[in-house]
Write a protein that holds these residues in place. Structure first.
Motif, PDB file in Angstrom:
ATOM      1  N   LEU A  13       0.834  -1.196   0.000  1.00 26.15           N
ATOM      2  CA  LEU A  13       0.000   0.000   0.000  1.00 26.15           C
ATOM      3  C   LEU A  13       0.874   1.252   0.000  1.00 26.15           C
ATOM      4  O   LEU A  13       2.005   1.238   0.478  1.00 26.15           O
ATOM      5  CB  LEU A  13      -0.919   0.001   1.226  1.00 26.15           C
ATOM      6  N   ASP A  14       0.310   2.298  -0.543  1.00 25.29           N
ATOM      7  CA  ASP A  14       1.003   3.587  -0.587  1.00 25.29           C
ATOM      8  C   ASP A  14       0.510   4.444   0.577  1.00 25.29           C
ATOM      9  O   ASP A  14      -0.633   4.904   0.588  1.00 25.29           O
ATOM     10  CB  ASP A  14       0.710   4.289  -1.915  1.00 25.29           C
ATOM     11  N   HIS A  22      -8.962  -0.078   2.096  1.00 23.32           N
ATOM     12  CA  HIS A  22      -9.606  -1.281   1.559  1.00 23.32           C
ATOM     13  C   HIS A  22      -9.636  -1.243   0.025  1.00 23.32           C
ATOM     14  O   HIS A  22      -9.557  -2.285  -0.636  1.00 23.32           O
ATOM     15  CB  HIS A  22     -11.017  -1.468   2.130  1.00 23.32           C
ATOM     16  N   VAL A  23      -9.709  -0.037  -0.541  1.00 24.17           N
ATOM     17  CA  VAL A  23      -9.675   0.099  -1.992  1.00 24.17           C
ATOM     18  C   VAL A  23      -8.271  -0.222  -2.504  1.00 24.17           C
ATOM     19  O   VAL A  23      -8.107  -0.916  -3.523  1.00 24.17           O
ATOM     20  CB  VAL A  23     -10.098   1.517  -2.430  1.00 24.17           C
ATOM     21  N   GLN A  24      -7.251   0.248  -1.798  1.00 12.78           N
ATOM     22  CA  GLN A  24      -5.877  -0.060  -2.193  1.00 12.78           C
ATOM     23  C   GLN A  24      -5.615  -1.561  -2.132  1.00 12.78           C
ATOM     24  O   GLN A  24      -4.998  -2.128  -3.038  1.00 12.78           O
ATOM     25  CB  GLN A  24      -4.885   0.676  -1.285  1.00 12.78           C
ATOM     26  N   VAL A  25      -6.089  -2.194  -1.071  1.00 16.10           N
ATOM     27  CA  VAL A  25      -5.912  -3.644  -0.936  1.00 16.10           C
ATOM     28  C   VAL A  25      -6.627  -4.364  -2.079  1.00 16.10           C
ATOM     29  O   VAL A  25      -6.079  -5.269  -2.715  1.00 16.10           O
ATOM     30  CB  VAL A  25      -6.437  -4.151   0.423  1.00 16.10           C
ATOM     31  N   PHE A  53      -0.259  -6.611   4.307  1.00 22.27           N
ATOM     32  CA  PHE A  53      -0.553  -5.227   3.937  1.00 22.27           C
ATOM     33  C   PHE A  53      -0.454  -4.268   5.125  1.00 22.27           C
ATOM     34  O   PHE A  53      -0.481  -3.050   4.951  1.00 22.27           O
ATOM     35  CB  PHE A  53      -1.946  -5.123   3.319  1.00 22.27           C
ATOM     36  N   GLY A  54      -0.383  -4.827   6.353  1.00 22.48           N
ATOM     37  CA  GLY A  54      -0.296  -3.979   7.529  1.00 22.48           C
ATOM     38  C   GLY A  54      -1.577  -3.235   7.827  1.00 22.48           C
ATOM     39  O   GLY A  54      -1.559  -2.059   8.225  1.00 22.48           O
TER      40      GLY A  54
END
Length: 263
Positions: A13-14, A22-25, A53-54
């Motif tokens: 993730l950034d 959740h969108v990034q994941v 993903f932390g």
């Protein structure tokens, strides 16, 4: 998705992104699956993805829920989450299973489970509109594509319409034999489609879990006004989706809709 031999290495993730986690994941998983996802293979658990993903497990669950809704992933209760297998559109048409699988670039096969004459049961007699006990030919098969079970089909035909059919080996394509040998070209039919759960015997034949969801299709096929074939088919719901074209009465379609039924 094959977790081994290659390690799971989706894009991290950034932390500077304004996009919800959740969108990034979700998008990181999507990109990974598009490149490395093998249909039918398991993905890491929510706990593993949360650590990778932390983020909280609820965040991972949100991302997975979205991909399940899009049919990118599928959950199997008690087993985990898997890369979804592509589903074949099940269009209703009286063509042969062999022709349809070849058109899709798959290798069709069939295992004959029964090819015999018997007296019509009360159910079969009612569906074929004949007398109970009247001779019918029963043709039951397990249909496969690329070696994988796809459906179980069972056909019942009044025996007097197909005299001598049992003298030959079971047909590869039933409708072709009916057409070429007996002049019975199916002109129209009626299908009843419903959801059902796999019984023990059907589950074994389709290689699915007991009570797995299936599509059950009952067909009545006619030549002119005479019913020639009554069939019951069970399709794996994880491999098929139903596609039904709709049209307002009196409106011409902009394209020729061809539909298919694995017959």
């Amino acid at each position: 998705m094959t977790i081994h031999p290659r390690p799971f290495d989706a894009e991290p993730l950034d932390p500077a992104s304004q996009e919800a986690k959740h969108v990034q994941v979700r998008e990181s998983l999507r990109r990974y699956l598009e490149t490395y996802g093998d249909p039918g293979a398991a993905i890491p658990s929510e706990r593993q993805l949360s650590e990778y993903f932390g983020v909280a497990r609820m965040t991972v669950r949100q991302a997975i829920d979205a991909l399940v809704a899009e049919e990118v992933l599928e959950r199997i209760v008690g087993l985990g989450t898997f890369v979804a297998r592509s589903k074949m559109d099940l269009h209703m048409k009286m063509t042969s299973y062999t022709e349809e699988m070849i058109r899709r670039g798959m290798v069709p096969d069939a295992r004959v489970l029964a090819f015999e004459q018997q007296g019509a049961s009360p159910l079969v007699a009612r569906e074929l509109q004949i007398e109970i006990g009247q001779p019918v030919v029963r043709f039951r098969r397990q249909l496969l594509a690329d070696g994988e079970p796809m459906s179980v089909d069972e056909n019942f035909i009044p025996a007097h319409r197909v005299t001598g059919i049992l003298d030959d080996p079971p047909p590869t394509s039933l409708y072709n034999v009916l057409s070429e040998k007996y002049g019975l070209v199916m002109e129209w039919g009626e299908d009843t489609i419903e959801a059902t759960a796999a019984s023990p015997s059907i589950a074994r034949l389709l290689n699915v879990e007991l009570n797995a969801p299936l599509l059950k299709i009952q067909r009545h096929a006619y030549v002119a006004r005479s019913m020639i074939d009554y069939s019951v088919s069970y399709y794996r719901a994880d491999r098929y989706k139903l596609w039904v074209p709709l049209q307002r009465p009196g409106v011409r379609t902009p394209r020729a809709y061809s539909s298919k039924r694995l017959g």
